[in-house]
Write a protein that holds these residues in place. Structure first.
Motif, short mmCIF file in Angstrom:
data_model
loop_
_atom_site.label_atom_id
_atom_site.label_comp_id
_atom_site.label_asym_id
_atom_site.label_seq_id
_atom_site.Cartn_x
_atom_site.Cartn_y
_atom_site.Cartn_z
N ASP A 313 0.83 -1.20 0.00
CA ASP A 313 0.00 0.00 0.00
C ASP A 313 0.87 1.26 0.00
O ASP A 313 2.06 1.22 0.32
CB ASP A 313 -0.91 0.03 1.24
CG ASP A 313 -1.76 -1.22 1.36
OD1 ASP A 313 -2.14 -1.78 0.33
OD2 ASP A 313 -2.03 -1.64 2.51
N ARG A 314 0.23 2.38 -0.32
CA ARG A 314 0.90 3.67 -0.22
C ARG A 314 -0.13 4.72 0.18
O ARG A 314 -1.25 4.75 -0.32
CB ARG A 314 1.54 4.07 -1.55
CG ARG A 314 2.20 5.46 -1.49
CD ARG A 314 2.94 5.81 -2.77
NE ARG A 314 4.00 4.86 -3.04
CZ ARG A 314 4.10 4.16 -4.14
NH1 ARG A 314 3.19 4.30 -5.08
NH2 ARG A 314 5.08 3.30 -4.32
N LEU A 315 0.28 5.61 1.09
CA LEU A 315 -0.57 6.70 1.55
C LEU A 315 0.16 8.02 1.30
O LEU A 315 1.34 8.14 1.62
CB LEU A 315 -0.88 6.55 3.04
CG LEU A 315 -1.64 7.71 3.69
CD1 LEU A 315 -3.07 7.78 3.18
CD2 LEU A 315 -1.63 7.57 5.21
N ARG A 316 -0.55 9.00 0.74
CA ARG A 316 0.03 10.32 0.52
C ARG A 316 -1.00 11.39 0.88
O ARG A 316 -2.17 11.29 0.49
CB ARG A 316 0.47 10.52 -0.93
CG ARG A 316 1.18 11.86 -1.18
CD ARG A 316 1.45 12.10 -2.65
NE ARG A 316 2.18 11.00 -3.26
CZ ARG A 316 1.80 10.36 -4.34
NH1 ARG A 316 0.69 10.70 -4.93
NH2 ARG A 316 2.52 9.37 -4.83
N VAL A 317 -0.55 12.41 1.60
CA VAL A 317 -1.39 13.54 1.96
C VAL A 317 -0.69 14.81 1.49
O VAL A 317 0.51 14.99 1.75
CB VAL A 317 -1.65 13.61 3.48
CG1 VAL A 317 -2.51 14.82 3.82
CG2 VAL A 317 -2.32 12.33 3.97
N THR A 348 -6.79 27.17 -2.05
CA THR A 348 -6.29 26.28 -1.00
C THR A 348 -6.87 24.89 -1.25
O THR A 348 -8.07 24.76 -1.49
CB THR A 348 -6.69 26.77 0.39
OG1 THR A 348 -6.20 28.10 0.59
CG2 THR A 348 -6.12 25.86 1.48
N ALA A 349 -6.02 23.88 -1.21
CA ALA A 349 -6.48 22.53 -1.52
C ALA A 349 -5.81 21.50 -0.61
O ALA A 349 -4.67 21.69 -0.17
CB ALA A 349 -6.20 22.19 -2.98
N GLY A 350 -6.54 20.43 -0.35
CA GLY A 350 -6.00 19.28 0.38
C GLY A 350 -6.41 18.01 -0.32
O GLY A 350 -7.54 17.88 -0.81
N GLN A 351 -5.47 17.05 -0.42
CA GLN A 351 -5.75 15.80 -1.12
C GLN A 351 -5.19 14.64 -0.32
O GLN A 351 -4.08 14.72 0.22
CB GLN A 351 -5.12 15.82 -2.52
CG GLN A 351 -5.39 14.55 -3.34
CD GLN A 351 -4.70 14.57 -4.68
OE1 GLN A 351 -3.84 15.40 -4.93
NE2 GLN A 351 -5.06 13.65 -5.56
N ILE A 352 -5.96 13.57 -0.24
CA ILE A 352 -5.49 12.33 0.39
C ILE A 352 -5.55 11.21 -0.65
O ILE A 352 -6.50 11.12 -1.43
CB ILE A 352 -6.34 11.98 1.63
CG1 ILE A 352 -5.75 10.75 2.31
CG2 ILE A 352 -7.80 11.80 1.27
CD1 ILE A 352 -6.35 10.46 3.68
N PHE A 353 -4.51 10.42 -0.66
CA PHE A 353 -4.36 9.38 -1.69
C PHE A 353 -3.95 8.07 -1.01
O PHE A 353 -3.10 8.05 -0.12
CB PHE A 353 -3.29 9.83 -2.68
CG PHE A 353 -2.59 8.71 -3.39
CD1 PHE A 353 -3.19 8.10 -4.46
CD2 PHE A 353 -1.33 8.29 -3.00
CE1 PHE A 353 -2.53 7.07 -5.14
CE2 PHE A 353 -0.67 7.27 -3.66
CZ PHE A 353 -1.28 6.66 -4.74
N PHE A 354 -4.59 6.98 -1.44
CA PHE A 354 -4.26 5.65 -0.92
C PHE A 354 -4.37 4.65 -2.05
O PHE A 354 -5.33 4.67 -2.82
CB PHE A 354 -5.19 5.26 0.21
CG PHE A 354 -4.91 3.89 0.77
CD1 PHE A 354 -3.86 3.68 1.64
CD2 PHE A 354 -5.69 2.81 0.41
CE1 PHE A 354 -3.59 2.42 2.16
CE2 PHE A 354 -5.43 1.54 0.90
CZ PHE A 354 -4.38 1.35 1.79
N GLN A 355 -3.37 3.77 -2.19
CA GLN A 355 -3.42 2.73 -3.21
C GLN A 355 -3.07 1.39 -2.60
O GLN A 355 -2.36 1.30 -1.59
CB GLN A 355 -2.44 3.03 -4.35
CG GLN A 355 -0.97 2.85 -3.98
CD GLN A 355 -0.05 3.08 -5.17
OE1 GLN A 355 -0.26 4.01 -5.95
NE2 GLN A 355 0.97 2.26 -5.30
#
Length: 780
Positions: A313-317, A348-355
């Motif tokens: 897995d990978r998590l990115r914020v 202004t932006a926020g992004q969360i990513f998970f694979q």
């Protein structure tokens, strides 16, 4: 009942989007490469590695750690040469194909150095991607790093504008193949469908961008909403272990000063990066006169990201904030009156990513984002012919779900996404020079409105490879609901045949397109409150554009160093989108005409690397014809009188028939280089509003130098051209530390280049005169 059926239909669509949201990620036509290196006994080996793809303009060097493993993210689909060297082992080379989001795993067994190994693989094998069903132009890190824009905020858009089929209109607005405001940026998988030109939004920081890919045909079904052209932007992900940083400082003509700083830290499976940037300039937009009146611009922003790898897995914020403040340049009359107009754009932006990798052949991911954008415009009391103030913006929520897989000859992908955005607009104006408007025009107006923009979609696509044949096929469903509510099903198909004996790829594609209207000031143009602005008003809801795109082309390599891309295309539109302005406020909004046809030819000959040389030569011929009647937007006075009955044809505002571009770069030594560039455009149409041409009035507005660059008999701006030169040197380099200096001169001949002139919808704009810029870059 129809209303209940529509509500039920929408609820089902929304439920579908939210049901897959926990399982997927944003648009991301890129893959990963997982490398494992060991010796014949199975012991892990540290190694130096290189990954090259000439077609994708990618050249990346990296280290295999002592555990023998390395992961490379965000690799554009294509063919790569992977090379490894390690002490006491023989060199290793192999071609690797990336075709899907499913990670590709390469296990390397290094042989001992005493065994003679003949390297058969070279970079020419990566020059043409035999599986592509359309032309994709790639912009690599070298081109991005060497780009210095005379006007801040345009570095990336200037690079896109160098590709065949693209034109920059006033204020850096990109137009792909005749489309107006239909550019979609995909920034690390997050689609941005709003207008990203300097006048509408803060710019991206080019220092954090590793590569871009530019598409104008053969769109995968996962792309929708804005499909004039796609610009995929990927930031740097594979940072080396430890603490590293970069500092850039630029300066040049028009008192321009730009700076950026970045720091990253990587340890084990964790990576953190922080980037900040800002600029000041006395020339931000393109002024309507040579004198460049009231034209100051300032900007600042930052971004921060955290990433962690797990076993599968990978998590990115990521969090970003950017703001730009600038003055609107005046015409001569406005300058004499003392006008000042200020604009502030913030985001202004926020992004969360998970694979997550389910299996070697199945991959899924998830992301969500929230983006808050605002734009304000204010005028001082001396503004003429109108005092205007505006405050508009939106808060966009975005979720997406995708699952991708590989089976046999198929690389498939399916998913759904949704945009959920409350939009607000407020506008006030007071006319100060009634003589410039129709008799009876309303002297004052106050407008405010607020609505939700809801746009769910779903898609499925497949890429089939068999021998030298390749077929891409997809189907997309879109629903649009802001001012109007419409839905569409869009099929996409592409076919390619690779002739290996000739190093030739022949491809053809068809794209059905459903393009949503521009959001900017759409509520204003749709409101009944504006019915009283003028005695004659025509107001029609702007419908989504529907279009059929066709392309046939070839890609061929010559001598293992040259690549030729040549395409013939045609686009047929219904509800062709354009833009207009409210009175003389400078506030633009979307409009639409019944139909349009854009057709043309493009060719680009490029040498990614040929000894000490690299460069390209490109040509585009384009013809764009629109036709009435008006089908959407707000029209006043004479425009409104004939709007519903006028079926005449007209040249679209991006109808430039001939465009040439060229660049040659010479690498004198390993640390020094010199480059020359040239650009020529045959000129855009001139369609002056308000009847016969009044040269005396135009001279008082713009001056003789501007008027001389307009051919009124042909209805065209005269041809424009620019010659540029740049040079750079790496003054110091040791391990991860380096210092480089670059200088650039644009428009060497100081030619007056008029971009647009007093046209029906585009106004007047003048490109920059001769200018000098320099940059110092430090890394550690």
């Amino acid at each position: 009942m129809p209303g209940n059926n529509s509500a039920t239909k929408f609820c089902l669509l929304a439920a579908m989007v939210f049901s897959v949201a926990p399982l997927a990620w944003a648009q991301h036509a890129r893959g990963e490469l997982h490398v494992e290196v060991h010796d014949s006994q199975g012991t892990a080996v540290a190694a130096a590695a290189e990954l090259v793809s000439e077609a994708n303009q990618l050249h990346r060097t990296f280290q295999i750690a002592t555990d023998g493993r390395s992961t490379l993210q965000d690799l554009p689909f294509g063919i790569y040469r992977l090379s490894l060297t390690a002490e006491n082992f023989a060199p290793w080379d192999k071609l690797v194909e990336i075709r899907s989001e499913v990670p590709v795993r390469v296990v390397v067994i290094l042989g001992v150095a005493t065994v003679t190994t003949e390297v058969q693989v070279n970079d020419s094998a990566t020059l043409v991607d035999p599986s592509s069903t359309g032309t994709i132009y790639s912009i690599g890190r070298q081109s991005i790093g060497e780009e210095i824009s005379t006007q801040p905020g345009r570095g990336l858009s200037d690079l896109v504008n160098e590709q065949p089929g693209w034109l920059t209109e006033a204020n850096g607005i990109l137009h792909p193949r005749g489309s107006e405001y239909d550019v979609q940026y995909v920034f690390d998988g997050l689609p941005l469908t709003q207008n990203r030109s300097p006048a509408f939004a803060p710019a991206f920081d080019a220092d954090e961008v590793e590569s871009m890919r530019v598409l104008t045909a053969s769109f995968p079904a996962e792309y929708g909403r804005k499909l004039g052209g796609i610009v995929e932007v990927t930031t740097t992900k594979d940072v080396p272990s430890g603490l590293h940083g970069q500092f850039d400082a630029e300066g040049g003509s028009f008192s321009t000063v730009t700076g950026s700083a970045a720091v990253s830290y990587s340890a084990g499976k964790n990576r953190i990066s922080v980037i900040g940037d800002g600029f000041h300039s006395q020339r931000y937009l393109d002024p309507p006169v040579l004198e460049n009146f009231t034209h100051r611009g300032n900007a600042g922003g930052y971004s921060a990201s955290f990433e962690r790898d797990f076993s599968e897995d990978r998590l990115r914020v990521t969090v970003t904030h950017n703001e730009v403040r600038f003055l609107v340049p005046n015409e001569l009359i406005q300058q004499v009156s003392g006008q000042r107009q200020d604009i502030t754009n913030g985001e202004t932006a926020g992004q969360i990513f998970f694979q997550h990798t389910i299996s070697p052949d199945l991959f899924l991911s998830f992301s969500g984002s929230v983006r808050d954008a605002s734009a304000t415009l204010t005028s001082n009391p001396l503004a003429t012919p109108v005092i205007v103030s505006q405050n508009r913006g939106y808060r966009e929520g975005y979720v997406r779900g995708d699952i991708a897989g590989h089976r046999g000859h198929h690389d498939w992908k399916a998913g759904a996404d949704g945009i959920f955005s409350p939009v607000h607009e407020a506008l006030e104006y007071t006319i100060t020079d009634p003589a410039q408007f129709d008799p009876g025009a309303k002297q004052q107006l106050q407008f405010a409105d607020r609505r939700w923009d809801i746009e769910p979609s779903a898609y499925a696509q497949d890429q089939w490879h068999r021998g030298n044949w390749n077929v891409s096929a997809g189907l997309r469903f879109d629903h649009y609901g802001l001012v109007v509510k419409e839905s569409a099903v869009s099929p996409r198909v592409g076919v390619a045949r690779y002739v290996s004996s000739l190093n030739l790829l022949i491809h053809a594609s068809y794209d059905r397109v459903f393009q949503t209207p521009a959001m900017e000031n759409l509520l204003l143009a749709s409101s009944p409150q504006l019915n009283s602005v003028d005695p004659v008003v025509l107001r029609l809801a702007v419908q989504p554009a529907r279009a059929n795109y066709y392309e046939i082309g070839i890609t061929k390599s010559f001598f293992g160093n040259l690549r030729l891309d040549a395409n013939v295309f045609r686009r047929d539109f219904h509800n062709y989108s354009d833009d207009d302005t409210l009175l003389d406020t400078g506030v633009s909004f979307p409009i639409a005409f019944a139909k349009a046809r854009i057709a043309g030819e493009e060719a680009r000959l490029a040498a990614p690397r040929w000894g000490h040389f690299s460069g390209y030569l490109s040509y585009a011929n384009q013809s764009g014809i629109g036709q009435g009647p008006i089908t959407g937007g707000l029209f006043l006075g004479d425009k409104a009188t004939s709007g519903l009955t006028d079926t005449s044809k007209f040249a679209v505002s991006q109808d430039q028939r001939n465009t040439f571009r060229a660049r040659v770069r010479y690498e004198a030594t390993k640390r020094t280089w010199l480059a020359f560039g040239a650009e020529y455009g045959s000129g855009l149409p001139v369609q002056i509003d308000n009847g016969p041409i009044d040269l005396t009035f135009l001279l008082s507005q713009y001056g003789s130098a501007i008027i001389n660059q307009v051919d009124f008999s042909k209805g065209r701006v005269r041809p424009n051209y620019s010659l540029d030169v740049a040079a750079g040197a790496e003054m110091y380099h040791k391990e991860q530390r380096s210092a480089a200096f670059q200088v650039q001169v644009e428009n060497l001949t100081d030619h007056v280049n008029v971009i647009n002139f007093a046209s029906l919808f585009s106004g007047t704009a003048v490109a920059a005169p001769r200018s000098v810029s320099a940059r110092l870059k430090l890394t550690f």
